[in-house]
Scaffold this motif. Sequence first.
Motif, PDB file in Angstrom:
ATOM      1  N   VAL A  98       0.850  -1.185   0.000  1.00 20.24           N
ATOM      2  CA  VAL A  98       0.000   0.000   0.000  1.00 20.24           C
ATOM      3  C   VAL A  98       0.890   1.241   0.000  1.00 20.24           C
ATOM      4  CG1 VAL A  98      -1.818   1.254   1.202  1.00 20.24           C
ATOM      5  CG2 VAL A  98      -1.789  -1.249   1.259  1.00 20.24           C
ATOM      6  N   ARG A  99       0.840   1.985  -1.094  1.00 17.29           N
ATOM      7  CA  ARG A  99       1.676   3.172  -1.272  1.00 17.29           C
ATOM      8  C   ARG A  99       1.137   4.332  -0.455  1.00 17.29           C
ATOM      9  NH1 ARG A  99       1.631   6.568  -6.497  1.00 17.29           N
ATOM     10  NH2 ARG A  99       0.254   4.892  -7.110  1.00 17.29           N
ATOM     11  N   LYS A 100       2.046   5.054   0.199  1.00 11.96           N
ATOM     12  CA  LYS A 100       1.683   6.215   1.017  1.00 11.96           C
ATOM     13  C   LYS A 100       2.277   7.517   0.491  1.00 11.96           C
ATOM     14  CE  LYS A 100      -0.628   3.875   4.051  1.00 11.96           C
ATOM     15  NZ  LYS A 100      -2.046   4.064   4.238  1.00 11.96           N
ATOM     16  N   VAL A 101       3.016   7.454  -0.631  1.00 13.46           N
ATOM     17  CA  VAL A 101       3.639   8.638  -1.219  1.00 13.46           C
ATOM     18  C   VAL A 101       3.385   8.646  -2.720  1.00 13.46           C
ATOM     19  CG1 VAL A 101       5.448   8.870   0.531  1.00 13.46           C
ATOM     20  CG2 VAL A 101       5.850   7.418  -1.469  1.00 13.46           C
ATOM     21  N   ASN A 102       3.697   9.770  -3.349  1.00 18.90           N
ATOM     22  CA  ASN A 102       3.538   9.922  -4.797  1.00 18.90           C
ATOM     23  C   ASN A 102       4.838  10.409  -5.416  1.00 18.90           C
ATOM     24  OD1 ASN A 102       0.678   9.321  -5.028  1.00 18.90           O
ATOM     25  ND2 ASN A 102       0.386  11.196  -3.856  1.00 18.90           N
ATOM     26  N   VAL A 103       4.993  10.200  -6.706  1.00 12.78           N
ATOM     27  CA  VAL A 103       6.159  10.687  -7.433  1.00 12.78           C
ATOM     28  C   VAL A 103       6.192  12.210  -7.332  1.00 12.78           C
ATOM     29  CG1 VAL A 103       7.235  10.894  -9.706  1.00 12.78           C
ATOM     30  CG2 VAL A 103       6.232   8.714  -9.001  1.00 12.78           C
ATOM     31  N   GLY A 104       7.374  12.744  -7.072  1.00  8.02           N
ATOM     32  CA  GLY A 104       7.555  14.184  -6.938  1.00  8.02           C
ATOM     33  C   GLY A 104       7.401  14.696  -5.511  1.00  8.02           C
ATOM     34  N   GLN A 105       6.956  13.845  -4.632  1.00  9.76           N
ATOM     35  CA  GLN A 105       6.729  14.251  -3.244  1.00  9.76           C
ATOM     36  C   GLN A 105       8.058  14.314  -2.479  1.00  9.76           C
ATOM     37  OE1 GLN A 105       3.654  11.992  -1.297  1.00  9.76           O
ATOM     38  NE2 GLN A 105       4.375  12.557   0.742  1.00  9.76           N
ATOM     39  N   ARG A 106       8.232  15.380  -1.700  1.00  9.78           N
ATOM     40  CA  ARG A 106       9.400  15.510  -0.830  1.00  9.78           C
ATOM     41  C   ARG A 106       9.091  14.770   0.471  1.00  9.78           C
ATOM     42  NH1 ARG A 106      13.806  18.445  -0.794  1.00  9.78           N
ATOM     43  NH2 ARG A 106      13.159  19.694  -2.574  1.00  9.78           N
ATOM     44  N   VAL A 107      10.036  13.921   0.900  1.00  2.41           N
ATOM     45  CA  VAL A 107       9.854  13.157   2.133  1.00  2.41           C
ATOM     46  C   VAL A 107      10.998  13.439   3.096  1.00  2.41           C
ATOM     47  CG1 VAL A 107       8.491  11.303   1.088  1.00  2.41           C
ATOM     48  CG2 VAL A 107      10.972  11.099   1.169  1.00  2.41           C
ATOM     49  N   LYS A 108      10.701  13.301   4.351  1.00  4.11           N
ATOM     50  CA  LYS A 108      11.696  13.436   5.417  1.00  4.11           C
ATOM     51  C   LYS A 108      12.039  12.043   5.921  1.00  4.11           C
ATOM     52  CE  LYS A 108      11.939  17.947   6.147  1.00  4.11           C
ATOM     53  NZ  LYS A 108      13.184  18.645   5.993  1.00  4.11           N
ATOM     54  N   CYS A 109      13.208  11.908   6.477  1.00  4.88           N
ATOM     55  CA  CYS A 109      13.632  10.640   7.057  1.00  4.88           C
ATOM     56  C   CYS A 109      12.590  10.182   8.073  1.00  4.88           C
ATOM     57  CB  CYS A 109      14.990  10.822   7.723  1.00  4.88           C
ATOM     58  SG  CYS A 109      15.715   9.298   8.294  1.00  4.88           S
TER      59      CYS A 109
END
Length: 163
Positions: A98-109
Amino acid sequence: MTTAEKPAQQLVKLPLLAPVSGEALPISQHYEPAISHGLQGQGVMFKPLGSRLVAPCDGIISEIAATNHQLKMQASHGVIVEITCGYQALDTHGCGFVRKVNVGQRVKCGDVLLELDLINIRKQIPHLDIALLLTNGVLTVKPHYGNVRANEETVLTGVIKPK
């Protein structure tokens, strides 16, 4: 400016935290031959116990497989961090990931990237080895093995020469 006059560039270390709780092992033990032989990058593998896959460092999601079993993110200095879940995970057709992010999204550690339905996935594929790989400008890596908790222990340190 001649080569002798150029200032020496410092090497930079990029520490990656465990993306999942479980056991960190040498990448050579991964069931996928392309991964175990280092053809997709240098890294470490995990036998997961936890069901949340988190970002091992800050970055931008650059690619996600249609089946959600693999994703890539761009970290500092242009380094590509790849996380691949399972051997023959294409056979699941995305069920259990189950994906929780999208392409292009900035994520933090520590941000959740995927939720894993471990029971469902293990019914469909023989080995749920998770690979954490570094590519694009990494000179060498220093892996750290043993039992780890997601987002708590450093499992891989990449050595990079900034451009």
